[in-house]
Design a protein around this motif. Structure first.
Motif, mmCIF file in Angstrom:
data_model
loop_
_atom_site.group_PDB
_atom_site.id
_atom_site.type_symbol
_atom_site.label_atom_id
_atom_site.label_comp_id
_atom_site.label_asym_id
_atom_site.label_seq_id
_atom_site.Cartn_x
_atom_site.Cartn_y
_atom_site.Cartn_z
ATOM 1 N N GLU A 287 15.963 1.453 20.854
ATOM 2 C CA GLU A 287 15.211 2.594 21.351
ATOM 3 C C GLU A 287 15.422 3.760 20.387
ATOM 4 O O GLU A 287 16.422 3.795 19.684
ATOM 5 N N ALA A 288 14.504 4.723 20.412
ATOM 6 C CA ALA A 288 14.668 5.914 19.567
ATOM 7 C C ALA A 288 15.956 6.619 19.956
ATOM 8 O O ALA A 288 16.235 6.814 21.132
ATOM 9 N N SER A 289 16.745 6.969 18.956
ATOM 10 C CA SER A 289 18.022 7.623 19.227
ATOM 11 C C SER A 289 17.794 9.041 19.747
ATOM 12 O O SER A 289 16.709 9.594 19.651
ATOM 13 N N HIS A 290 18.870 9.588 20.270
ATOM 14 C CA HIS A 290 18.823 10.940 20.807
ATOM 15 C C HIS A 290 18.409 11.940 19.720
ATOM 16 O O HIS A 290 17.605 12.827 19.948
ATOM 17 N N ILE B 174 7.161 2.381 16.514
ATOM 18 C CA ILE B 174 8.348 1.898 15.800
ATOM 19 C C ILE B 174 9.245 1.083 16.732
ATOM 20 O O ILE B 174 9.760 0.034 16.357
ATOM 21 N N GLU B 175 9.388 1.564 17.961
ATOM 22 C CA GLU B 175 10.198 0.834 18.939
ATOM 23 C C GLU B 175 9.657 -0.577 19.162
ATOM 24 O O GLU B 175 10.411 -1.555 19.114
ATOM 25 N N LYS C 52 6.778 7.021 17.865
ATOM 26 C CA LYS C 52 8.069 6.493 18.319
ATOM 27 C C LYS C 52 7.876 5.153 19.009
ATOM 28 O O LYS C 52 8.590 4.191 18.745
ATOM 29 N N THR D 282 16.557 11.402 17.159
ATOM 30 C CA THR D 282 15.128 11.253 16.890
ATOM 31 C C THR D 282 14.310 11.936 17.978
ATOM 32 O O THR D 282 13.310 12.585 17.703
ATOM 33 N N GLU E 36 8.629 15.772 13.901
ATOM 34 C CA GLU E 36 8.523 14.723 12.890
ATOM 35 C C GLU E 36 7.923 13.440 13.445
ATOM 36 O O GLU E 36 7.336 12.659 12.734
ATOM 37 N N PHE E 37 8.177 13.225 14.735
ATOM 38 C CA PHE E 37 7.763 11.978 15.355
ATOM 39 C C PHE E 37 6.938 12.245 16.605
ATOM 40 O O PHE E 37 7.437 12.834 17.556
ATOM 41 N N PHE F 18 6.511 1.039 8.896
ATOM 42 C CA PHE F 18 7.405 2.131 8.515
ATOM 43 C C PHE F 18 6.748 3.133 7.566
ATOM 44 O O PHE F 18 7.035 4.313 7.588
ATOM 45 N N LYS F 19 5.871 2.603 6.692
ATOM 46 C CA LYS F 19 5.337 3.465 5.640
ATOM 47 C C LYS F 19 4.115 4.273 6.050
ATOM 48 O O LYS F 19 3.619 5.084 5.290
ATOM 49 N N VAL F 20 3.662 4.060 7.262
ATOM 50 C CA VAL F 20 2.467 4.786 7.737
ATOM 51 C C VAL F 20 2.689 6.298 7.635
ATOM 52 O O VAL F 20 3.733 6.780 8.065
#
Lengths: 212, 341
Positions: free
Chosen positions: A135-138, A155-156, A152, A140, A146-147, A210-212
């Motif tokens: 899961e997205a970290s705290h 990516i998850e 998110k 993040t 940024e996200f 990832f590169k998007v």
């Protein structure tokens, strides 16, 4: 109350149990793992206390990822710590306490699971890819600009589509800050490069996202 | 492969890069800040790789509860001290239960500490038929009462009881602290008198404590009543600690068995004790006189558990957390802080 400079104070038994967090942590945070481990081997109870405080939470969580059986994980932690305390004088030097503990804990946990599964106890499969979800970290979550939430999620989903072993290696590498050498030991790979390759291939699969 | 040929998966696979992202330090900063400055075209790629590395966390994180954390630690320490095989000579609660009831009474005050320091330790008989057991600071004892009740009398404590109990009651008086394993006898209540109150054992297991003009009764099992001088009776439940403070106020709470009962198994317990409490405990436990020549932070406190350890050992242990120096001159101990000299 140091009696004299060259008389090293040594404490054993349960006396440090109720010592305040800061009292134990301050003594050892500046020391290297090798030094802390050496103190533990000499029977310094505060060193064990430090090791316990610092790693038991991570180990417990790790164990719960592997088997979801709270009692088994606690039993295994107990027998592992009892074992290293009993054998402390005979233990070798350790440069990464976390890597060492994760390795023996992982091994002991699998032994325990194997032994206890003989009956008809319900157990969530270890190989069924149901563990080590990401899961997205705290951190993040905090960097909202940024996200985006969709990003998110994207990516998850991508990370959780990886195999259980790939997720496990990625978590150990990025989240637990363990080295490939330690990951190889924990995951029982004969060669360090197996761990490296596992992560490399996993990341390669996701590079488009990832590169998007 | 060189870093300038790296694609995202290469950075994501590189331990030196990961180390910099997770724990930037002088060594990694020195390299990567310079490298990024020399390769501005790679900044975006590096940013993306950083984000992924920092992104990864457990989805379902499990946490040990505070209780599990402490229990586990206690079990580990206890189990690792057990011999590999064979039975130890540990105290077994179950066998005590079979005898009858367990009772611990603690009553002490500055008055009686002073009294015991100056009094003789040998039992004396002020009146015929009355037995007096008196322990000075630093000495514990255990013995049986005429009815078969087992008593462990703590240091700085005194117990008076008749050579023979009457046919109606078993009455005794205590100052200081004692642990009782009361022989069950429903026809003869077991009554302990402290200076103002009395503790009635109703065939149960319990624990009473009075410290610095404060009476505290902790029940292990069964039921128990405190009868105050006013005649008011208060019943105490198992696992409950009833405290009567110096102003006569009653309050109850759940107690920690190690903290309350530890002394009888030679376990000296400090739990967030102030310096004065610590000194008081050490003086009574070891029969010494402690003087401190320094100023203390008002927030100073100490916690620790010592199982059958020498005074020197305990003082060394306390020193782990503090900057004190101590000197032992026979029964007198001086504590100083070298920084304040």
């Amino acid at each position: 109350m140091k009696k004299s400079q060259n008389n090293k104070s040594k404490s054993t038994s349960t006396e440090v149990l109720y010592m305040q967090h800061s009292q134990v942590m301050v003594v050892y945070t500046e020391k290297t793992d090798r030094e802390i481990w050496a103190s533990f081997k000499e029977g310094e109870e505060t060193a064990f206390n430090f090791i316990y405080r610092k790693y038991v939470g991570d180990l417990y969580n790790y164990g719960m990822q592997v088997c979801h059986e709270d009692e088994w994980v606690r039993d295994c932690l107990q027998s592992m710590f009892v074992d290293i305390r009993k054998r402390r004088k005979r233990l070798g030097d350790v440069t990464s306490i976390k890597g060492y503990l994760f390795t023996i804990f992982h091994r002991e946990l699998f032994k325990l699971i194997k032994a206890r599964r003989k009956g008809n106890e319900p157990f969530v499969s270890m190989d069924g890819g149901e563990q080590f979800y990401i899961e997205a970290s705290h951190e993040t979550k905090l960097i909202a600009e940024e996200f985006s939430d969709e990003r998110k999620k994207e990516i998850e989903i991508a990370l959780n589509q990886l195999s259980q072993r790939e997720r496990q290696a990625i978590i150990l590498l990025y989240q637990e800050d363990l080295s490939y050498k330690e990951i190889a030991a924990i995951m029982d790979f004969k060669e360090v490069k197996t761990a490296r390759t596992l992560v490399y291939r996993a990341m390669g699969k996701l590079k488009g996202i990832f590169k998007v | 492969m060189k870093y300038d040929e790296f694609d995202i998966e290469d950075f994501l696979n590189d331990e030196f890069f990961i180390q910099w992202v997770k724990h930037p330090g002088d060594e990694t900063d020195h390299f990567w800040i310079k490298w990024v400055a020399e390769h501005p075209e790679k900044i975006q790629l590096i940013q993306k790789a950083r984000q992924i590395i920092l992104f990864v966390d457990y989805k379902d994180k499990s946490f040990l509860s505070d209780k599990a954390y402490t229990d586990l630690y206690e079990n580990i320490v206890q189990k690792s001290e057990e011999p590999e095989s064979g039975k130890g000579t540990r105290f077994h609660w179950s066998s005590w239960h079979k005898v009858a009831a367990i009772l611990l009474v603690v009553f002490s005050s500055f008055y009686c500490i002073r009294y015991f320091v100056t009094s003789e330790q040998h039992p004396s008989s002020p009146s015929p038929g009355i037995i007096v057991k008196c322990n000075p600071a630093g000495q514990k004892s255990s013995f049986k009462l005429p009815d078969g009740t087992v008593v462990i009398l703590n240091a700085s404590s005194k117990l008076e009881y008749p050579e023979d109990f009457s046919s109606e009651t078993r009455e005794l008086s205590l100052s200081g602290e004692a642990f009782f394993c009361v022989k069950e006898d429903k026809s003869r209540p077991f009554i302990i008198h402290t200076d103002q109150d009395e503790v009635r054992v109703l065939g149960t297991t319990f624990n009473v404590s009075n410290h610095q003009n404060q009476l505290a009764i902790a029940l292990v099992e069964g039921s128990l009543a405190l009868k105050e001088a006013s005649g008011k009776e208060t019943t105490i439940r198992p696992k409950e600690l009833l405290v009567k403070d110096a102003y006569g106020q009653l309050r109850s709470s759940i107690y920690d068995p190690v903290e309350v009962l530890g002394w009888k198994d030679k376990t000296l317990v400090f739990k967030d004790d102030s310096f004065l409490q610590l000194v008081d405990k050490l003086e009574r436990w070891y029969g010494v006189k402690i003087s401190a020549e320094m100023e203390l932070d008002s927030l100073w406190s100490y916690s620790g558990i010592y199982q059958d350890k020498s005074l020197e050992y305990v003082l060394d242990g306390i020193s782990i957390a503090s900057e004190f120096t101590y000197k032992i001159d026979q029964k007198n101990i001086t504590i100083t802080n070298p920084k304040q000299q």
